[in-house]
Write a protein that holds these residues in place. Structure first.
Motif, PDB file in Angstrom:
ATOM      1  N   PRO A 157     -51.446   5.878 -39.398  1.00  0.00           N
ATOM      2  CA  PRO A 157     -50.484   5.131 -40.227  1.00  0.00           C
ATOM      3  C   PRO A 157     -50.346   3.671 -39.817  1.00  0.00           C
ATOM      4  N   LEU A 158     -50.524   3.376 -38.530  1.00  0.00           N
ATOM      5  CA  LEU A 158     -50.327   2.010 -38.055  1.00  0.00           C
ATOM      6  C   LEU A 158     -51.475   1.091 -38.464  1.00  0.00           C
ATOM      7  N   GLN A 159     -52.543   1.668 -38.998  1.00  0.00           N
ATOM      8  CA  GLN A 159     -53.663   0.852 -39.485  1.00  0.00           C
ATOM      9  C   GLN A 159     -53.576   0.605 -40.993  1.00  0.00           C
ATOM     10  N   VAL A 160     -52.613   1.229 -41.655  1.00  0.00           N
ATOM     11  CA  VAL A 160     -52.503   1.112 -43.111  1.00  0.00           C
ATOM     12  C   VAL A 160     -51.841  -0.215 -43.466  1.00  0.00           C
ATOM     13  N   LYS A 161     -52.483  -0.957 -44.345  1.00  0.00           N
ATOM     14  CA  LYS A 161     -51.907  -2.193 -44.850  1.00  0.00           C
ATOM     15  C   LYS A 161     -51.401  -1.970 -46.270  1.00  0.00           C
ATOM     16  N   GLY A 162     -50.370  -2.694 -46.611  1.00  0.00           N
ATOM     17  CA  GLY A 162     -49.823  -2.584 -47.957  1.00  0.00           C
ATOM     18  C   GLY A 162     -50.166  -3.800 -48.794  1.00  0.00           C
ATOM     19  N   TYR A 163     -50.076  -3.640 -50.107  1.00  0.00           N
ATOM     20  CA  TYR A 163     -50.173  -4.793 -50.992  1.00  0.00           C
ATOM     21  C   TYR A 163     -48.807  -5.478 -51.022  1.00  0.00           C
ATOM     22  N   GLN A 164     -48.481  -6.057 -49.868  1.00  0.00           N
ATOM     23  CA  GLN A 164     -47.214  -6.745 -49.682  1.00  0.00           C
ATOM     24  C   GLN A 164     -47.505  -8.190 -49.308  1.00  0.00           C
ATOM     25  N   TYR A 165     -46.631  -9.077 -49.712  1.00  0.00           N
ATOM     26  CA  TYR A 165     -46.889 -10.495 -49.467  1.00  0.00           C
ATOM     27  C   TYR A 165     -45.578 -11.262 -49.405  1.00  0.00           C
ATOM     28  N   ASP A 166     -45.595 -12.309 -48.606  1.00  0.00           N
ATOM     29  CA  ASP A 166     -44.493 -13.264 -48.534  1.00  0.00           C
ATOM     30  C   ASP A 166     -45.050 -14.648 -48.826  1.00  0.00           C
ATOM     31  N   LEU A 167     -44.184 -15.543 -49.234  1.00  0.00           N
ATOM     32  CA  LEU A 167     -44.545 -16.956 -49.342  1.00  0.00           C
ATOM     33  C   LEU A 167     -43.706 -17.717 -48.333  1.00  0.00           C
ATOM     34  N   ALA A 168     -44.382 -18.418 -47.423  1.00  0.00           N
ATOM     35  CA  ALA A 168     -43.701 -19.226 -46.418  1.00  0.00           C
ATOM     36  C   ALA A 168     -43.766 -20.694 -46.820  1.00  0.00           C
ATOM     37  N   CYS A 169     -42.689 -21.413 -46.535  1.00  0.00           N
ATOM     38  CA  CYS A 169     -42.653 -22.857 -46.788  1.00  0.00           C
ATOM     39  C   CYS A 169     -41.916 -23.530 -45.631  1.00  0.00           C
ATOM     40  N   ASN A 170     -42.610 -24.407 -44.932  1.00  0.00           N
ATOM     41  CA  ASN A 170     -42.009 -25.216 -43.861  1.00  0.00           C
ATOM     42  C   ASN A 170     -41.244 -24.379 -42.833  1.00  0.00           C
TER      43      ASN A 170
ATOM     44  N   PRO B 224     -50.033   1.324 -50.844  1.00  0.00           N
ATOM     45  CA  PRO B 224     -50.904   1.128 -49.684  1.00  0.00           C
ATOM     46  C   PRO B 224     -52.305   0.709 -50.128  1.00  0.00           C
ATOM     47  N   GLN B 225     -52.896  -0.196 -49.402  1.00  0.00           N
ATOM     48  CA  GLN B 225     -54.279  -0.581 -49.684  1.00  0.00           C
ATOM     49  C   GLN B 225     -55.186   0.605 -49.365  1.00  0.00           C
ATOM     50  N   GLY B 226     -55.944   1.030 -50.361  1.00  0.00           N
ATOM     51  CA  GLY B 226     -56.773   2.213 -50.190  1.00  0.00           C
ATOM     52  C   GLY B 226     -56.152   3.480 -50.748  1.00  0.00           C
ATOM     53  N   GLY B 227     -54.909   3.380 -51.249  1.00  0.00           N
ATOM     54  CA  GLY B 227     -54.284   4.514 -51.914  1.00  0.00           C
ATOM     55  C   GLY B 227     -54.106   5.720 -51.010  1.00  0.00           C
ATOM     56  N   MET B 228     -54.255   6.901 -51.587  1.00  0.00           N
ATOM     57  CA  MET B 228     -54.016   8.149 -50.871  1.00  0.00           C
ATOM     58  C   MET B 228     -54.972   8.310 -49.691  1.00  0.00           C
ATOM     59  N   GLU B 229     -56.204   7.858 -49.847  1.00  0.00           N
ATOM     60  CA  GLU B 229     -57.184   8.002 -48.777  1.00  0.00           C
ATOM     61  C   GLU B 229     -56.730   7.275 -47.514  1.00  0.00           C
ATOM     62  N   ALA B 230     -56.129   6.088 -47.684  1.00  0.00           N
ATOM     63  CA  ALA B 230     -55.678   5.318 -46.520  1.00  0.00           C
ATOM     64  C   ALA B 230     -54.583   6.046 -45.759  1.00  0.00           C
ATOM     65  N   LEU B 231     -53.811   6.889 -46.456  1.00  0.00           N
ATOM     66  CA  LEU B 231     -52.688   7.576 -45.818  1.00  0.00           C
ATOM     67  C   LEU B 231     -53.109   8.808 -45.024  1.00  0.00           C
ATOM     68  N   SER B 232     -54.404   9.098 -45.020  1.00  0.00           N
ATOM     69  CA  SER B 232     -54.874  10.261 -44.270  1.00  0.00           C
ATOM     70  C   SER B 232     -55.259   9.907 -42.840  1.00  0.00           C
ATOM     71  N   GLY B 233     -55.299   8.615 -42.506  1.00  0.00           N
ATOM     72  CA  GLY B 233     -55.690   8.196 -41.165  1.00  0.00           C
ATOM     73  C   GLY B 233     -54.498   7.746 -40.336  1.00  0.00           C
TER      74      GLY B 233
END
Length: 620
Positions: A498-511, A487-496
């Motif tokens: 949950p629906l506002q927590v973003k992850g270091y997740q990514y996709d690559l889109a093409c066409n 999670p972006q922000g680590g443990m601190e982010a998980l204390s608020g």
């Protein structure tokens, strides 16, 4: 001379004229030119024209040949007359005069033709896939796939990655789809699983001290089929790296994929990876209605709720009184005709909507100015002739424009940057409900108005995915993407929230397709436990499901991350098809059946007894 061939069917040129050669291949087609027979002989490499006249010792045998018979020809290379040279063939300057012919494999009546490649039902093509694969188009796609895999592998080695193989028989792991389970004979009542992905193993490879891993990995998921997804198994370029952040993964993988696309783009332009935009997930949904946008299409949706709040268009005005709703506009440059707007309305109805609201802008008319000024058309013309009035500017047309009035329509036009001859389409409600249709409408408008650059491969990194999502009916929190992400922000982010927590997740889109997905991993046990706790999994469940990984993380796990790129989908894009079965050698049909080998099949009683299993009859 070799028993079957001295040359392939793509080797012979004018330099071989006069030589005795031996060729083996399939009878692509036979042509009878009044006592002279011509065979197009085909092998993996190409075509060679073979001829036999009445003086040829092989004439009588060749006369009886059927298409797709496998034969061996021995003969003399002859130069074609200059007027008969075929520049489209590698062997187009020569032909082989047949002196002997042997049948290596006879062919019966063909269930589908190979020559000419006419359109045939997919069920027939899959049942006789070995014949379908002889057809030039499909054969070329299989070669493209092989070359793409080879290029990926070589470029990964050249980039400092090392290839390792991970197990095929393993434990069940939640990757967002159903597992294929494998019963254990030695442990009755227990099951292995085919891996949905090498996720846990590649992370364990990083914990084991290896730095840059890759694999051309088979993955197995019991999924509902789609045109761009196989229902049982697929291959991916699987990648993992230690001591990296998100941008390091992009920098490592981007050049590899760019180079592979450039190698096999067949004349299309490929956006350089340095220019691939980073688009946050929420922004992608807002602008394009999807997290896999087709950036060849320049259209971007915009929120226009304020222009309809309290307006005369009661449907939208009332809708906006509900919390969480909004109105979005899809600009359509060049779509400003009632005929086009009606077509798009029909498109929306085909998607299950009552229609789409629209406005189009046209040059002002005498009649519209007269109506605006509440004077007669005759008086308006008089004012125009005396230069007291002009017809400069544009006016909004369509039922929606009449309901909200000129001031609001002009404000919408200004916001969207539209002008005479343009249009805009409108959808409203809760975004999650209308975004899928909005995304399709945006694509359709781009195609219809020729706004989409079909000669280009356009990429975008989609970032900042939400870690969690709420079930729309129960409100229960669960993972929205990869549960192993940091999670972006680590443990601190998980204390608020949950629906506002973003992850270091990514996709690559093409066409318009997702071709890669990845994340920076959660390598800290305490954060992992907390993330799973939020999603409703107690520590005991985490230990049960991921005990090996949690154990490893207690012994000095490095920060790590990676991704996986879908090979089948990448080849599908490069081949210019929208059906993934066209780039898989032996695919299942849409019901997850292998029509050639007749899988799935019923087990024998002996097999069931050995595995201590009983099959229940299907539910009626």
């Amino acid at each position: 001379m070799h028993a079957f061939r001295s040359h392939t069917c793509a080797d012979l040129t004018a330099a071989h004229v006069g030589q005795t050669v031996r060729l083996s291949g399939w009878v692509h087609r036979i042509r009878d030119h009044g006592g002279v027979l011509f065979i197009d002989l085909r092998d993996h490499y190409g075509l060679t024209q073979v001829l036999a006249d009445s003086d040829s010792p092989a004439f009588a045998a060749i006369e009886k040949l059927r298409a797709e018979t496998c034969i061996r020809i021995e003969g003399t290379v002859k130069a074609r007359d200059a007027s008969l040279v075929n520049p489209k063939l590698k062997t187009g300057a020569i032909e082989v005069y047949a002196r002997a012919m042997d049948i290596l494999g006879a062919a019966g009546d063909l269930p589908l033709p190979v020559f000419g490649e006419p359109d045939y039902p997919e069920e027939t093509r899959l049942t006789y896939r070995f014949l379908d694969l002889r057809r030039e188009g499909l054969h070329a796609k299989m070669m493209l796939r092989s070359n793409v895999v080879r290029a990926m592998r070589q470029r990964m080695w050249d980039s400092g990655f090392t290839e390792f193989q991970t197990p095929i028989i393993t434990a069940s792991s939640p990757e967002g789809a159903r597992d294929f389970l494998v019963p254990s004979r030695l442990h009755p009542g227990k099951f292995y699983a085919l891996p949905q992905a090498p996720q846990q193993f590649k992370q364990l490879i990083m914990v084991s001290g290896f730095d840059k891993y890759f694999q051309i990995a088979p993955c197995f998921r019991d999924e509902d089929p789609r045109a761009d997804r196989a229902p049982t198994d697929f291959y991916q370029l699987d990648v993992e790296m230690s001591f990296v952040e998100q941008e390091d993964v992009f920098a490592a993988v981007g050049p590899v994929l760019q180079a592979v696309f450039e190698d096999y783009a067949d004349g299309k332009t490929v956006d350089p990876c340095a220019d691939w935009p980073r688009i946050p997930y929420a922004e992608s949904l807002r602008k394009y209605g999807t997290d896999k946008p087709d950036l060849r299409n320049p259209i971007e949706m915009q929120v226009v709720s304020e222009h309809f709040r309290g307006s005369g268009f009661a449907i939208f005005a009332k809708l906006l009184e509900t919390e969480g709703t909004e109105i979005r506009a899809i600009p359509a440059p060049g779509g400003g005709s009632r005929k086009f707007c009606d077509r798009m309305n029909a498109f929306a109805q085909a998607q299950g909507l009552p229609g789409m609201g629209y406005i189009f802008w046209r040059k002002k008319t005498v009649e519209s100015v007269a109506q605006e000024l509440s004077i007669t058309v005759q008086a308006t013309r008089a004012k125009i002739e005396s230069a007291e009035l002009t017809l400069e500017g544009v006016e909004a047309a369509g039922p929606l424009a009449k309901n909200i009035g000129p001031e609001r329509t002009e404000a919408i036009r200004q916001q969207l940057g539209l002008g005479e001859g343009d249009a805009a389409f409108f959808l409203g409600g809760k975004p999650a409900q209308f975004e899928p249709v909005a995304a399709k409408a945006r694509d359709e408008i781009g195609r219809e108005l020729n706004l989409t650059d079909t000669n280009r491969f356009a990429f975008a990194w989609i970032v900042d995915f939400p870690m969690f999502e709420a079930d729309p009916e129960t409100g229960a929190i669960d993972f929205s993407h990869n549960p192993f992400s940091m999670p972006q922000g680590g443990m601190e982010a998980l204390s608020g929230d949950p629906l506002q927590v973003k992850g270091y997740q990514y996709d690559l889109a093409c066409n318009g397709y997702e071709i890669l997905s990845g994340a920076i991993r959660n390598h800290l046990p305490e954060i992992m436990y907390r993330a799973f706790e939020i999603a409703g999994y107690p520590a005991s469940e985490v230990e049960k499901r991921f005990g090996g990984m949690v154990k490893a993380f207690r012994y000095g796990a490095p920060p790590h991350g990676g991704c996986a790129a879908g090979i089948d989908r990448i080849v599908m894009l490069l081949a210019g098809t929208t059906n993934i079965r066209e780039v898989i050698m032996f695919p299942m049909n849409q019901r997850a059946e292998d029509l050639l080998l007749e899988a799935p099949s019923a087990p024998t009683n002996e097999q069931l007894r050995e595995l201590r299993l009983r099959v229940l009859p299907p539910e009626s």
